[in-house]
Design a protein around this motif. Structure first.
Motif, PDB file in Angstrom:
ATOM      1  N   ASP A   1       0.824  -1.214   0.000  1.00 49.26           N
ATOM      2  CA  ASP A   1       0.000   0.000   0.000  1.00 49.26           C
ATOM      3  C   ASP A   1       0.858   1.264   0.000  1.00 49.26           C
ATOM      4  OD1 ASP A   1      -2.762  -0.765  -0.093  1.00 49.26           O
ATOM      5  OD2 ASP A   1      -2.349  -1.841   1.774  1.00 49.26           O
ATOM      6  N   ARG A   2       0.356   2.213  -0.725  1.00 51.45           N
ATOM      7  CA  ARG A   2       1.015   3.519  -0.744  1.00 51.45           C
ATOM      8  C   ARG A   2       0.616   4.280   0.509  1.00 51.45           C
ATOM      9  NH1 ARG A   2      -0.278   7.030  -4.821  1.00 51.45           N
ATOM     10  NH2 ARG A   2      -2.247   6.072  -5.459  1.00 51.45           N
ATOM     11  N   ILE A   3       1.532   5.105   0.972  1.00 47.66           N
ATOM     12  CA  ILE A   3       1.312   5.785   2.246  1.00 47.66           C
ATOM     13  C   ILE A   3       1.230   7.301   2.014  1.00 47.66           C
ATOM     14  CG2 ILE A   3       2.326   6.321   4.490  1.00 47.66           C
ATOM     15  CD1 ILE A   3       3.760   3.546   4.210  1.00 47.66           C
ATOM     16  N   ALA A   4       0.186   7.865   2.557  1.00 52.10           N
ATOM     17  CA  ALA A   4       0.085   9.327   2.518  1.00 52.10           C
ATOM     18  C   ALA A   4       0.189   9.825   3.952  1.00 52.10           C
ATOM     19  CB  ALA A   4      -1.250   9.747   1.910  1.00 52.10           C
ATOM     20  N   TYR A   5       0.936  10.891   4.162  1.00 47.34           N
ATOM     21  CA  TYR A   5       0.956  11.467   5.499  1.00 47.34           C
ATOM     22  C   TYR A   5       1.084  12.970   5.368  1.00 47.34           C
ATOM     23  CZ  TYR A   5       5.995  12.081   5.040  1.00 47.34           C
ATOM     24  OH  TYR A   5       7.221  12.475   4.602  1.00 47.34           O
ATOM     25  N   ARG A   6       0.705  13.617   6.413  1.00 45.17           N
ATOM     26  CA  ARG A   6       0.691  15.078   6.365  1.00 45.17           C
ATOM     27  C   ARG A   6       0.639  15.583   7.795  1.00 45.17           C
ATOM     28  NH1 ARG A   6      -4.480  18.263   3.827  1.00 45.17           N
ATOM     29  NH2 ARG A   6      -3.690  20.394   3.959  1.00 45.17           N
ATOM     30  N   VAL A   7       1.465  16.583   8.083  1.00 44.88           N
ATOM     31  CA  VAL A   7       1.422  17.204   9.404  1.00 44.88           C
ATOM     32  C   VAL A   7       1.032  18.666   9.209  1.00 44.88           C
ATOM     33  CG1 VAL A   7       2.705  17.716  11.499  1.00 44.88           C
ATOM     34  CG2 VAL A   7       3.201  15.618  10.231  1.00 44.88           C
ATOM     35  N   ILE A   8      -0.025  19.067   9.921  1.00 52.58           N
ATOM     36  CA  ILE A   8      -0.579  20.417   9.719  1.00 52.58           C
ATOM     37  C   ILE A   8      -0.459  21.187  11.022  1.00 52.58           C
ATOM     38  CG2 ILE A   8      -2.629  21.717   9.034  1.00 52.58           C
ATOM     39  CD1 ILE A   8      -3.662  19.123   7.732  1.00 52.58           C
ATOM     40  N   ASP A   9      -0.004  22.442  10.939  1.00 50.04           N
ATOM     41  CA  ASP A   9       0.110  23.222  12.173  1.00 50.04           C
ATOM     42  C   ASP A   9      -1.197  23.968  12.455  1.00 50.04           C
ATOM     43  OD1 ASP A   9      -0.032  25.375  10.538  1.00 50.04           O
ATOM     44  OD2 ASP A   9       2.035  26.065  10.884  1.00 50.04           O
ATOM     45  N   ARG A  10      -1.185  24.751  13.502  1.00 49.09           N
ATOM     46  CA  ARG A  10      -2.444  25.391  13.947  1.00 49.09           C
ATOM     47  C   ARG A  10      -2.994  26.358  12.915  1.00 49.09           C
ATOM     48  NH1 ARG A  10       0.435  29.269  18.501  1.00 49.09           N
ATOM     49  NH2 ARG A  10       1.872  30.250  17.030  1.00 49.09           N
TER      50      ARG A  10
ATOM     51  N   THR B   1     -13.802  17.755  10.793  1.00 41.33           N
ATOM     52  CA  THR B   1     -13.708  18.444  12.077  1.00 41.33           C
ATOM     53  C   THR B   1     -12.422  18.036  12.766  1.00 41.33           C
ATOM     54  OG1 THR B   1     -14.944  16.640  13.065  1.00 41.33           O
ATOM     55  CG2 THR B   1     -16.195  18.586  12.461  1.00 41.33           C
ATOM     56  N   LEU B   2     -11.962  18.919  13.614  1.00 45.26           N
ATOM     57  CA  LEU B   2     -10.729  18.649  14.324  1.00 45.26           C
ATOM     58  C   LEU B   2     -11.066  17.867  15.583  1.00 45.26           C
ATOM     59  CD1 LEU B   2      -7.690  19.506  14.050  1.00 45.26           C
ATOM     60  CD2 LEU B   2      -8.192  21.189  15.803  1.00 45.26           C
TER      61      LEU B   2
ATOM     62  N   TYR C   1      -7.933   6.955   5.939  1.00 47.32           N
ATOM     63  CA  TYR C   1      -7.088   7.895   6.671  1.00 47.32           C
ATOM     64  C   TYR C   1      -7.398   7.868   8.158  1.00 47.32           C
ATOM     65  CZ  TYR C   1      -5.728   9.977   2.224  1.00 47.32           C
ATOM     66  OH  TYR C   1      -5.212  10.186   0.967  1.00 47.32           O
ATOM     67  N   ALA C   2      -6.351   8.144   8.922  1.00 45.59           N
ATOM     68  CA  ALA C   2      -6.532   8.402  10.347  1.00 45.59           C
ATOM     69  C   ALA C   2      -5.910   9.755  10.641  1.00 45.59           C
ATOM     70  CB  ALA C   2      -5.863   7.318  11.180  1.00 45.59           C
ATOM     71  N   ALA C   3      -6.571  10.535  11.463  1.00 43.26           N
ATOM     72  CA  ALA C   3      -6.013  11.830  11.850  1.00 43.26           C
ATOM     73  C   ALA C   3      -6.003  11.903  13.369  1.00 43.26           C
ATOM     74  CB  ALA C   3      -6.842  12.965  11.264  1.00 43.26           C
ATOM     75  N   VAL C   4      -4.858  12.249  13.925  1.00 46.10           N
ATOM     76  CA  VAL C   4      -4.803  12.469  15.369  1.00 46.10           C
ATOM     77  C   VAL C   4      -4.307  13.897  15.610  1.00 46.10           C
ATOM     78  CG1 VAL C   4      -4.339  10.047  15.874  1.00 46.10           C
ATOM     79  CG2 VAL C   4      -2.452  11.630  15.648  1.00 46.10           C
ATOM     80  N   VAL C   5      -4.674  14.399  16.754  1.00 47.03           N
ATOM     81  CA  VAL C   5      -4.304  15.784  17.078  1.00 47.03           C
ATOM     82  C   VAL C   5      -3.427  15.781  18.320  1.00 47.03           C
ATOM     83  CG1 VAL C   5      -5.202  17.987  17.882  1.00 47.03           C
ATOM     84  CG2 VAL C   5      -6.365  16.764  16.041  1.00 47.03           C
ATOM     85  N   ARG C   6      -2.332  16.470  18.234  1.00 45.69           N
ATOM     86  CA  ARG C   6      -1.535  16.654  19.449  1.00 45.69           C
ATOM     87  C   ARG C   6      -1.554  18.143  19.772  1.00 45.69           C
ATOM     88  NH1 ARG C   6       4.851  15.359  20.597  1.00 45.69           N
ATOM     89  NH2 ARG C   6       4.802  16.121  22.744  1.00 45.69           N
ATOM     90  N   ARG C   7      -1.860  18.433  21.032  1.00 44.97           N
ATOM     91  CA  ARG C   7      -1.972  19.840  21.430  1.00 44.97           C
ATOM     92  C   ARG C   7      -0.723  20.251  22.187  1.00 44.97           C
ATOM     93  NH1 ARG C   7      -7.282  20.710  20.263  1.00 44.97           N
ATOM     94  NH2 ARG C   7      -8.421  18.742  20.144  1.00 44.97           N
TER      95      ARG C   7
ATOM     96  N   SER D   1       1.342  27.495  20.878  1.00 48.13           N
ATOM     97  CA  SER D   1       0.245  26.960  21.671  1.00 48.13           C
ATOM     98  C   SER D   1      -0.891  26.630  20.714  1.00 48.13           C
ATOM     99  CB  SER D   1      -0.192  27.998  22.717  1.00 48.13           C
ATOM    100  OG  SER D   1      -1.293  27.484  23.424  1.00 48.13           O
ATOM    101  N   GLY D   2      -1.209  25.370  20.657  1.00 49.13           N
ATOM    102  CA  GLY D   2      -2.296  24.980  19.760  1.00 49.13           C
ATOM    103  C   GLY D   2      -2.067  23.579  19.245  1.00 49.13           C
ATOM    104  N   PRO D   3      -2.984  23.166  18.400  1.00 47.18           N
ATOM    105  CA  PRO D   3      -2.915  21.790  17.934  1.00 47.18           C
ATOM    106  C   PRO D   3      -1.979  21.605  16.737  1.00 47.18           C
ATOM    107  CG  PRO D   3      -4.872  22.832  17.071  1.00 47.18           C
ATOM    108  CD  PRO D   3      -4.139  23.886  17.853  1.00 47.18           C
ATOM    109  N   VAL D   4      -1.466  20.415  16.654  1.00 43.81           N
ATOM    110  CA  VAL D   4      -0.834  19.961  15.421  1.00 43.81           C
ATOM    111  C   VAL D   4      -1.578  18.699  15.014  1.00 43.81           C
ATOM    112  CG1 VAL D   4       1.250  19.023  14.380  1.00 43.81           C
ATOM    113  CG2 VAL D   4       1.411  20.896  16.021  1.00 43.81           C
ATOM    114  N   GLN D   5      -2.000  18.692  13.757  1.00 43.61           N
ATOM    115  CA  GLN D   5      -2.782  17.538  13.297  1.00 43.61           C
ATOM    116  C   GLN D   5      -1.906  16.640  12.435  1.00 43.61           C
ATOM    117  OE1 GLN D   5      -6.183  18.429  10.826  1.00 43.61           O
ATOM    118  NE2 GLN D   5      -7.372  16.848  11.871  1.00 43.61           N
ATOM    119  N   ILE D   6      -1.979  15.360  12.732  1.00 45.61           N
ATOM    120  CA  ILE D   6      -1.187  14.400  11.966  1.00 45.61           C
ATOM    121  C   ILE D   6      -2.155  13.493  11.211  1.00 45.61           C
ATOM    122  CG2 ILE D   6       0.480  12.516  12.072  1.00 45.61           C
ATOM    123  CD1 ILE D   6       0.222  14.767  15.029  1.00 45.61           C
TER     124      ILE D   6
END
Lengths: 369, 582
Positions: B133-142, B158-159, B176-182, B189-194
């Motif tokens: 399987d091909r893998i997609a990933y992305r890290v998004i800042d606040r 939604t976040l 896809y799976a998305a997790v949020v680290r705050r 200060s804020g979330p980063v979404q993975i």
């Protein structure tokens, strides 16, 4: 040093292009050479873009063309980063480019396949490949080349010849060692292959940290390209070169007895050049035929003659590896999505900043926006 | 077949003609050379006609049922397995995604106010478990900027701390799976979404694997079920085959019940078969008895008639000739009555088994008897009183048989009893009575004692007890060995049950010929040219006939009995039947 600076500048330009793969790709003049092989009246032609030196690959391609009088190969030789940038651009713009891409920087190839840029091809040859050398039937490892240390037999006494990375570390322990300033390795910012080897080293063992530190301490030269490095060894400019692709070294060592080769005892990275048919390839069938040829008995014989297929026996026979080593000595670079990490933007930034810390002579590259 | 035999068939029938093998006479009579009556159905012919069709074999039925079960069950199991496989694959690989995303989240640090991802190889090792399987990933800042990875990877709507969703990855569908680290750092200060996703090949392969395994197990189970079903059917069918084989092995005349033990379901069939054979046996016996009876009973009077006719022909005296002829006339009438009774007996015997009993009013039977006896009553000039209750007297019975039995009782009374004669029906408790009464003293006690005895002679005739009485409904040679009885029984017995079912009662052959080994034949009472006494006795027997026996048979067949009694008013004989439950 000026030449080196220019090379570095070129590398920086490449890096800038790579750092933002999705930004409009600037035309990169990284194509080193283009040549057409085969009869002039050939009706079919396959465009092969590769990082391999044409001189090394020519006999293999000739063997391919020998049975196919109607086929010509348009060969383009690229630096790995340039090739990656070009293939990425072709893929994103859905533009017909090469029919077949073969690169030693396999992390680039894994990234291209992961982006869905490759076409599927299945044959008995691809099916026979071990899983580590076949990803998704879209990327195949066609060669087998060790990452070796090269040294000048005349200038490096037998007792000093490093059989492992620990030996090399010992040689570079003191800044006033006679090897200081006379050890060379790839500039990993300029060479995709150099980056890949360094990245693979960083995963294999903690030695790599010490090695980087020792390199920095002893003004090790980071430079481009196997051919230049080996010329430097032969000329005596460098005494030892680290992480050089074994195929070129062995090819050259056949003619030049001054060139000594060591497959490190602690572990030897084994690289398979990745071959991939781009999704928009004009002639996928012919490209598949070429892949099948490279995987066929005949093709493998030709690759072996070109020193592109090396196994442990060969290394032991030529004295590169000490006798009695098991197969665990070899660490193949697996064609798998794990190599995506090597292409990750942040990872690359972090890795390069560590590299720059170790090689203070290299001017820092502005971090990507 | 029974009907054919019992019906008054005037034409010569091979069944009653002399058989060639046993006929000691001078030659085959006209009857024996007559062609078989085509109108009479015959067993072997009937059996040789088109064989009854066979229906779908039991094995096929079971096979169809098993196939249906396996197919329907298989479809259900397969659908379930597919759904389960898909679910299991989704669960497993979703966990992989979440694990990888969390792994990446852990590797994020804030440096100079900017999140920095030191991409962990372990996350990708985890994801590489789905090898193709091909893998997609992305890290998004606040601020929504993509820090690293593929900016084209779709973000959840939604976040949330954890989102799992489907989307596209290039040209392929992906999960896809998305997790949020705050973070709460000085600079950030804020979330980063993975976001981590991969294509679905491994999931589809796993789901397919599970379904394939289920299918394989199902196939094996189906084969096993089919095998065991086949064995079970074979085992279940064996008792049937055994019964068939036992029947096929049997002697054709053997109608004894099958004794082999059988499973309950098949025992029902066996018992029904046994009951059927028993009925057949009874009817065969009845027919045999009837024939031997008839042969015996008819032979003697016929001989007497013949002798008297011969005497009349020879007698030159017209007055005596006239007297003899009158006598022959009387005798032939009695002969007719006897014949009627024989047929009547045959009929009630046949109906006993062949006709289902119905609810009926016993008064109807009495009325029927009354009406049918009109002529006889009129002929005797006697008065007949009919005594019926007002309410119906319901019994389970066969009107025809009951009427026949009652008629016989009444005829006996009319002929031998003392007037006034009465016929009636009564109900006492659970018993219904059809009675006939006269004012006389009743028959001799010896005669009555023998009522109910199957070998009893009908001695109810009051004219002297019929010493040379006639056996009836008898299958025992001993029972009628007196007088001329042996002739008939000898002639009949070996014939019954033969394939042609022919009976050759030599003694009853028209010319009165006797078997060579039966010298008494020529000495029958009727054989005396002028013997007035003996024929008289025989005539009385003819008159008394088989009436009581018929009544006895019918009473037996209805689960009742015959009863009789004498009191001051006279003699009464009654058929007592159980009253039908309401």
């Amino acid at each position: 040093m000026t030449g080196l600076r220019i090379l570095r500048a070129m590398g920086m330009a490449l890096l800038a292009a790579l750092a933002v793969p999705l930004a409009p790709v600037r035309p990169v003049a990284a194509q080193e050479l283009a040549q057409r092989l085969g009869p002039p009246d050939a009706t079919r032609s396959v465009t092969l873009r590769s990082t391999t030196d044409l001189d090394v690959l020519r006999p293999v391609l000739s063997a391919f063309l020998a049975d196919r009088p109607q086929v010509a190969v348009r060969y383009e030789q690229w630096l790995s980063n340039g090739l990656y940038a070009r293939a990425t651009a072709d893929c994103l713009q859905r533009r017909a480019g090469a029919d077949l891409v073969i690169s030693s920087a396999v992390h680039h190839m894994v990234d291209l396949v992961n982006r869905g840029c490759a076409a599927r091809h299945v044959s008995s040859g691809t099916a026979a490949l071990p899983p580590a050398l076949n990803w998704r039937d879209e990327l195949w490892g066609v060669t087998q080349e060790p990452a070796v240390m090269v040294y000048n037999r005349d200038l490096v006494p037998e007792a000093d010849v490093p059989r492992s990375r620990f030996d090399l570390l010992d040689l570079l322990r003191s800044p006033d060692s006679r090897y200081a300033g006379r050890v060379a390795t790839y500039d990993i910012e300029a060479s995709g292959l150099g980056y890949l080897f360094a990245y693979a080293d960083s995963l294999e063992a903690t030695t790599f940290g010490g090695l980087m530190e020792a390199f920095g301490r002893t003004d090790t030269v980071a430079t481009c390209c196997s051919a230049q490095i080996m010329s430097g060894i032969v000329s005596g400019r460098y005494l030892i070169a680290y992480n050089i692709i074994g195929s070129y070294a062995m090819e050259r060592a056949r003619d030049d007895p001054r060139l000594g080769i060591v497959a490190p005892d602690d572990y030897t990275l084994m690289l398979s050049r990745g071959a991939m048919i781009p999704r928009e390839a004009p002639d996928r069938d012919l490209a598949g035929e070429l892949v099948d040829f490279l995987l066929s008995v005949e093709g493998r014989a030709a690759l072996k003659d070109a020193a592109l297929l090396t196994d442990l026996d060969e290394l032991t026979r030529t004295g590169a590896a000490t006798a009695g080593q098991g197969a665990s000595l070899l660490r193949p670079v697996e064609l798998s999505p794990k190599l995506l990490v090597a292409s990750d933007r942040h990872k690359r930034m972090l890795f390069l900043s560590r590299w720059r810390d170790a090689f203070p002579t290299v001017e820092p590259v502005a971090p990507a926006p | 077949m029974s009907d054919g035999r019992l019906s008054p068939d005037p034409g010569p029938s091979p069944r009653t003609g002399p058989g060639p093998g046993t006929d000691p006479g001078p030659g085959p009579g006209p009857a024996s050379s007559a062609p078989p009556d085509p109108a009479v159905p015959r067993g072997p012919v009937a059996a040789g006609a088109t064989p009854p069709g066979t229906t779908l074999s039991l094995k096929s039925r079971v096979a169809v049922a098993v196939a249906a079960v396996v197919l329907v069950g298989g479809a259900v199991v397969l659908a379930t397995a597919l759904a389960y496989g898909r679910h299991a694959a989704r669960e497993a690989y979703d966990r992989l995604l979440v694990g990888a995303a969390s792994d990446i989240a852990e590797s994020i640090t804030i440096r100079d106010g900017t999140p920095e991802v030191d991409m962990p190889v372990s996350a990708f090792e985890l994801l590489s478990l789905a090898r193709k399987d091909r893998i997609a990933y992305r890290v998004i800042d606040r601020a929504g900027r993509t820090l690293t990875g593929d900016a084209a990877a779709p973000a959840p709507e939604t976040l949330r701390d954890l989102s799992l969703y489907s989307g596209a990855f290039g040209d392929e569908p992906a999960r896809y799976a998305a997790v949020v680290r705050r973070f709460a750092e000085r600079g950030y200060s804020g979330p980063v979404q993975i976001i981590v996703g991969h294509t679905l090949r491994a999931r589809q392969e796993l789901a397919r694997d599970i379904a394939q395994n289920a299918l394989a197990v199902l196939g094996a189970a189906g084969a096993a079920i089919a095998l065991f079903a086949s064995l079970a059917v074979a085992s279940a069918m064996r008792p049937l085959t055994d019964i068939g084989a036992a029947l096929a092995r049997r002697d054709p005349t053997d109608l004894t019940p099958l004794r082999a033990p059988a499973p309950r379901e098949i025992a029902a069939l066996r018992d029904a078969l046994n009951a059927f054979m028993a009925r057949l046996d009874r009817q065969l016996r009845a027919n045999r008895d009837l024939i031997s009876n008839a042969a015996h009973q008819l032979r003697t009077p016929l001989a007497a008639i013949r002798v008297q006719l011969e005497a009349a022909a020879d007698d030159p005296d017209p007055a005596r000739k006239e007297a003899l002829l009158t006598r022959v006339h009387e005798r032939s009438r009695a002969y007719g009555r006897l014949l009627d009774q024989l047929l009547s007996q045959g009929m009630v015997l046949h109906r006993a088994d062949a006709i289902a009993k119905e609810r009926m009013d016993l008064r109807d039977a009495a009325l029927e008897i009354y009406e049918q006896s009109d002529i006889e009553v009129f002929a005797t000039g006697l008065r007949l009183r009919l005594d019926l209750p007002d309410d119906p007297v319901t019994v389970e019975g066969d009107l025809l048989s009951l009427t026949e039995a009652g008629k016989n009782l009444l005829t006996n009374a009319l002929r031998h009893g003392t007037p006034p004669i009465a016929l009636g029906v009564a109900r006492t408790g659970g018993e219904a009575r059809l009675w006939v009464r006269d004012a006389g003293p009743g028959p001799a006690p010896g005669v009555l004692k023998r009522i109910g005895d199957r070998f009893a002679r009908d001695g109810l005739s009051r004219d002297g007890g019929a010493p040379g009485g006639v056996p009836h409904t008898s299958s025992s040679a001993a029972g009628r060995s007196e007088g001329s009885g042996s002739m008939a029984s000898d002639a009949v017995e070996p014939k019954v049950g033969g394939s042609t079912d022919r009976v050759s009662p030599t003694a009853a052959s028209p010319d009165g010929a006797c078997p060579a080994d039966a010298p008494p034949c020529g000495a029958t009472p009727g054989g005396a040219p002028r013997g007035g006494g003996a024929p008289q006795t025989t005539g009385a027997a003819m008159g008394g006939g088989l009436g009581l026996s018929i009544a006895q048979t019918v009473a037996d067949n209805h689960g009742g009995r015959l009863s009789h009694g004498t009191d001051a008013a006279g003699f009464e004989i009654a058929m007592i039947l159980p009253v039908a439950p309401a």
